[in-house]
Design a protein around this motif. Structure first.
Motif, short mmCIF file in Angstrom:
data_model
loop_
_atom_site.label_atom_id
_atom_site.label_comp_id
_atom_site.label_asym_id
_atom_site.label_seq_id
_atom_site.Cartn_x
_atom_site.Cartn_y
_atom_site.Cartn_z
N HIS A 158 -8.94 5.25 13.01
CA HIS A 158 -10.36 5.59 13.14
C HIS A 158 -10.70 6.80 12.28
CE1 HIS A 158 -14.11 6.92 15.11
NE2 HIS A 158 -14.25 5.64 15.43
N ALA A 159 -9.83 7.82 12.28
CA ALA A 159 -10.06 9.02 11.48
C ALA A 159 -10.01 8.71 9.99
CB ALA A 159 -9.03 10.09 11.83
N THR A 160 -9.16 7.77 9.61
CA THR A 160 -9.07 7.39 8.20
C THR A 160 -10.37 6.75 7.73
OG1 THR A 160 -6.69 7.02 8.40
CG2 THR A 160 -7.79 6.01 6.51
N MET A 161 -10.95 5.91 8.58
CA MET A 161 -12.18 5.21 8.20
C MET A 161 -13.42 6.09 8.29
SD MET A 161 -11.69 1.39 9.86
CE MET A 161 -11.13 1.94 11.47
N TYR A 219 -9.65 11.24 6.87
CA TYR A 219 -8.25 11.59 7.13
C TYR A 219 -7.36 10.89 6.12
CZ TYR A 219 -3.70 11.45 9.51
OH TYR A 219 -2.36 11.52 9.82
N ASP A 220 -6.48 11.65 5.47
CA ASP A 220 -5.54 11.10 4.49
C ASP A 220 -4.12 11.33 5.01
OD1 ASP A 220 -4.30 10.04 2.32
OD2 ASP A 220 -4.82 11.66 0.92
N PRO A 221 -3.53 10.35 5.69
CA PRO A 221 -2.21 10.55 6.30
C PRO A 221 -1.13 10.82 5.26
CG PRO A 221 -2.86 8.25 6.40
CD PRO A 221 -4.04 8.99 5.91
N SER A 222 -0.18 11.67 5.64
CA SER A 222 0.94 11.98 4.76
C SER A 222 1.96 10.84 4.78
CB SER A 222 1.62 13.28 5.22
OG SER A 222 2.23 13.09 6.49
N ASP A 223 2.93 10.90 3.87
CA ASP A 223 3.99 9.89 3.86
C ASP A 223 4.74 9.89 5.19
OD1 ASP A 223 3.28 9.29 1.28
OD2 ASP A 223 4.93 10.38 0.35
N GLN A 224 4.97 11.09 5.75
CA GLN A 224 5.66 11.19 7.03
C GLN A 224 4.83 10.55 8.15
OE1 GLN A 224 6.85 15.15 8.15
NE2 GLN A 224 7.60 14.52 10.16
N ASP A 225 3.51 10.74 8.11
CA ASP A 225 2.63 10.12 9.10
C ASP A 225 2.74 8.60 9.04
OD1 ASP A 225 1.76 12.63 9.85
OD2 ASP A 225 -0.05 12.56 8.63
N ARG A 264 -3.48 -0.21 11.83
CA ARG A 264 -4.39 -0.36 12.98
C ARG A 264 -4.81 -1.82 13.15
NH1 ARG A 264 -9.38 -0.89 14.87
NH2 ARG A 264 -10.21 0.55 16.44
N ALA A 265 -5.12 -2.48 12.03
CA ALA A 265 -5.53 -3.88 12.08
C ALA A 265 -4.40 -4.76 12.61
CB ALA A 265 -5.97 -4.36 10.70
N ALA A 282 0.83 -1.21 0.00
CA ALA A 282 0.00 0.00 0.00
C ALA A 282 0.86 1.25 0.00
CB ALA A 282 -0.93 0.00 1.22
N THR A 283 1.94 1.27 0.81
CA THR A 283 2.80 2.45 0.85
C THR A 283 3.52 2.66 -0.48
OG1 THR A 283 4.65 1.19 1.79
CG2 THR A 283 3.14 2.23 3.33
N GLN A 284 3.92 1.58 -1.13
CA GLN A 284 4.61 1.69 -2.41
C GLN A 284 3.71 2.26 -3.50
OE1 GLN A 284 6.05 -2.25 -3.26
NE2 GLN A 284 7.48 -2.24 -1.55
N ASN A 285 2.41 2.07 -3.34
CA ASN A 285 1.46 2.55 -4.34
C ASN A 285 0.73 3.81 -3.90
OD1 ASN A 285 1.13 0.39 -6.69
ND2 ASN A 285 1.50 -0.73 -4.78
N ASP A 286 1.28 4.50 -2.88
CA ASP A 286 0.72 5.76 -2.38
C ASP A 286 -0.72 5.60 -1.87
OD1 ASP A 286 3.05 7.22 -2.96
OD2 ASP A 286 2.44 7.48 -5.04
N LEU A 287 -1.03 4.44 -1.34
CA LEU A 287 -2.36 4.18 -0.77
C LEU A 287 -2.28 4.34 0.75
CD1 LEU A 287 -3.22 1.03 -2.94
CD2 LEU A 287 -3.87 3.41 -3.36
N ASN A 288 -2.07 5.58 1.17
CA ASN A 288 -1.80 5.83 2.59
C ASN A 288 -3.00 5.54 3.49
OD1 ASN A 288 0.74 6.54 1.85
ND2 ASN A 288 0.55 8.72 2.32
N ARG A 289 -4.21 5.75 2.98
CA ARG A 289 -5.39 5.43 3.79
C ARG A 289 -5.45 3.93 4.08
NH1 ARG A 289 -8.12 9.61 0.52
NH2 ARG A 289 -8.84 11.28 1.92
#
Length: 211
Positions: A164-167, A171-177, A118-119, A104-111
């Motif tokens: 929780h905020a993503t779902m 919320y769309d977390p940044s790469d740094q997040d 979390r899971a 997911a991170t490699q494909n910029d799918l941060n959510r």
């Protein structure tokens, strides 16, 4: 003579010299855009990893300028190394979750990465201390069992809130997040599953005390 260019390498991590092994150009002719799709097979001059770079240059029909250039790599480039201990992880579910998080991170799918993190945290806690009925209570039991410090407990509460905020709150977390969340989770997984095994192996190599 083979042409050499600079391109990112996910194995060497960083810009490296790459040889262009093959080039295939495909014209683009649509109702609302025209241009060319350039596909290049690149090989890193250092580690010899092979990737495909696709550069798409398009513009509106009849226009000479306003070219839109898009570039993509297959597989996607990544700036984060997968932990060297991943293959030694005995818990299959944790390993599968981590592998999917990295994809997911490699494909910029941060959510998706944030929800996966979390899971993963919840899976490890339930596996180690049982399901107490909620994330918060599970986290407290996980802390009381000695798996994480009091300071780390606060960080995991942030992970809970991020997922929780993503779902529920777009919320769309940044790469740094995501890097911060992964740093914390990787450390936790390593402490729970990898360190005890490595310590036991090292214990067998330590010479006993002389009586």
């Amino acid at each position: 003579m083979t042409e050499t260019i600079k391109a990112p390498c996910s194995t060497c991590f960083g810009e490296r010299n790459h040889e262009i092994l093959l080039v295939v150009e495909v014209p683009i002719a649509k109702v609302d855009e025209e241009g060319v799709e350039r596909n290049e097979v690149l090989q890193c001059a250092g580690c010899e990893t092979v990737v495909l770079r696709r550069t798409t240059s398009t513009r509106r029909p009849g226009e000479d300028q306003a070219i839109n250039v898009r570039e993509a790599y297959f597989p996607p480039t990544t700036s984060r190394r997968v932990p060297i201990w991943l293959d030694d992880l005995g818990d299959d579910t944790s390993r599968d979750l981590l592998e999917q998080i990295y994809v997911a991170t490699q494909n910029d799918l941060n959510r998706l990465a944030a929800m996966g993190i979390r899971a993963l945290v919840e899976h490890v806690m339930v596996k180690e201390v049982g399901d107490q009925g909620s994330f918060g209570i599970n986290l407290r039991a996980f802390h009381e069992a000695g798996h994480i410090s009091a300071a780390a407990k606060g960080v995991f509460e942030v992970i809970l809130e991020a997922g929780h905020a993503t779902m529920h709150r777009a919320y769309d977390p940044s790469d740094q997040d995501i890097d911060t969340l992964l740093d914390t989770v990787e450390t936790m997984v390593e402490q729970v599953y990898i360190h005890p095994i490595r310590a036991e192996e090292m214990k067998g190599r330590i010479p006993p005390r002389r009586r």
